[in-house]
Design a protein around this motif. Sequence first.
Motif, short mmCIF file in Angstrom:
data_model
loop_
_atom_site.label_atom_id
_atom_site.label_comp_id
_atom_site.label_asym_id
_atom_site.label_seq_id
_atom_site.Cartn_x
_atom_site.Cartn_y
_atom_site.Cartn_z
N UNK A 30 0.85 -1.19 0.00
CA UNK A 30 0.00 0.00 0.00
C UNK A 30 0.88 1.24 0.00
N UNK A 31 0.58 2.17 -0.87
CA UNK A 31 1.31 3.43 -0.94
C UNK A 31 0.33 4.60 -0.88
N UNK A 37 -5.33 17.71 -5.17
CA UNK A 37 -6.74 17.32 -5.06
C UNK A 37 -7.02 16.52 -3.79
N UNK A 38 -5.97 15.98 -3.16
CA UNK A 38 -6.14 15.18 -1.97
C UNK A 38 -5.13 14.04 -1.91
N UNK A 39 -5.21 13.28 -0.83
CA UNK A 39 -4.31 12.13 -0.63
C UNK A 39 -4.80 10.94 -1.44
N UNK A 40 -3.86 10.27 -2.09
CA UNK A 40 -4.21 9.18 -3.01
C UNK A 40 -3.57 7.88 -2.56
N UNK A 41 -4.36 6.83 -2.55
CA UNK A 41 -3.87 5.49 -2.24
C UNK A 41 -3.67 4.70 -3.52
N UNK A 42 -2.61 3.89 -3.52
CA UNK A 42 -2.38 3.01 -4.67
C UNK A 42 -1.80 1.70 -4.19
N UNK A 85 -9.69 9.01 -7.03
CA UNK A 85 -10.20 9.92 -6.02
C UNK A 85 -11.72 10.07 -6.18
N UNK A 86 -12.43 10.00 -5.05
CA UNK A 86 -13.88 10.15 -5.07
C UNK A 86 -14.64 8.90 -5.45
N UNK A 87 -13.92 7.77 -5.58
CA UNK A 87 -14.56 6.48 -5.89
C UNK A 87 -14.20 5.48 -4.80
N UNK A 92 -8.75 9.84 -0.90
CA UNK A 92 -9.67 10.81 -0.30
C UNK A 92 -11.01 10.82 -1.03
N UNK A 93 -12.06 11.10 -0.27
CA UNK A 93 -13.42 11.10 -0.81
C UNK A 93 -13.76 12.48 -1.38
#
Length: 287
Positions: A30-31, A37-42, A85-87, A92-93
């Motif tokens: 997890x990164x 636009x916000x914090x992103x997970x990948x 993002x947003x999904x 971040x939501x």
Amino acid sequence: MSIYKSQDGKIASIKLYDAQLQKLGYLFSDKYVTTSFGKIHLIETGNMKGKPLLVFHGGNSTTAYNLLMYKFLLKDFHVYAIDTIGHPGKSDEVCLSSNNYDYGKWASEVITAIGYDKISCFGVSFGGGILAKLMCIAPEKIEKAVLVVPAGINNALPISSVKMLIPLIKYVVTKKEKYLKETALYMALSEIVLDEDTLDTIKDSFDNVKTKVGMPSNIMRKLLRNYKTPTLVMAAEKDCLFPAKRVLSRAKTIIPNCKVHMLKGCGHMHIMPQYEKKMIVDFLIDS
């Protein structure tokens, strides 16, 4: 404002996400990266010695499910699979507009944030629409591009998917799986496509997520004048959302250096045969 219907729904959705990741059979990490636009997970996974590949998943779905569906990519590529993002997922939501080019700007920032000046990209459905927006915003950051059943090229009129509403309403009221399958069949055409992971993901989307109806809008030809990257666009013949006849004809017209391929007899959701998987891998690897 949360993208989930409830806190319990969010917990259930993340639980399914984590369970599907465990099915991959590949080591992953997890990164998190930061964009304006916000914090992103990948998820970073696949062949760590392979060619880097940035992967965008479909809308109202997750990167965990997308990795299961396109697991063949993991053998050859060092995959960075982004939670849009947003999904649903762990980014971040923050909801971006699908009618402008914010998703392209966001994707451009993601590439920089993961440490690349240029990277090959793979996008499916909504994720294909994000990639199309990126092609307009930052063409210099894309080494090669593959778009599968993509939004953003030549979307069908919304009326084409209205028939899905009747079984969907029946499912929302009754929670009976037969109506869930009826809804999914407008996109899948055959129950063979509706395996456990697919049905679980669709159910999660309808039960726990505030479903987004809008898809990335069609990109403008004039914004592609500086885009010279080798690109492969694959669209499904019987796709109710992005039919091949519409998508491929416009792709050939507006995208320079573009190869197109029809997924014959397929709906939006489909099982890709081995020769088409090989077509994708060979396209991305060949210099």
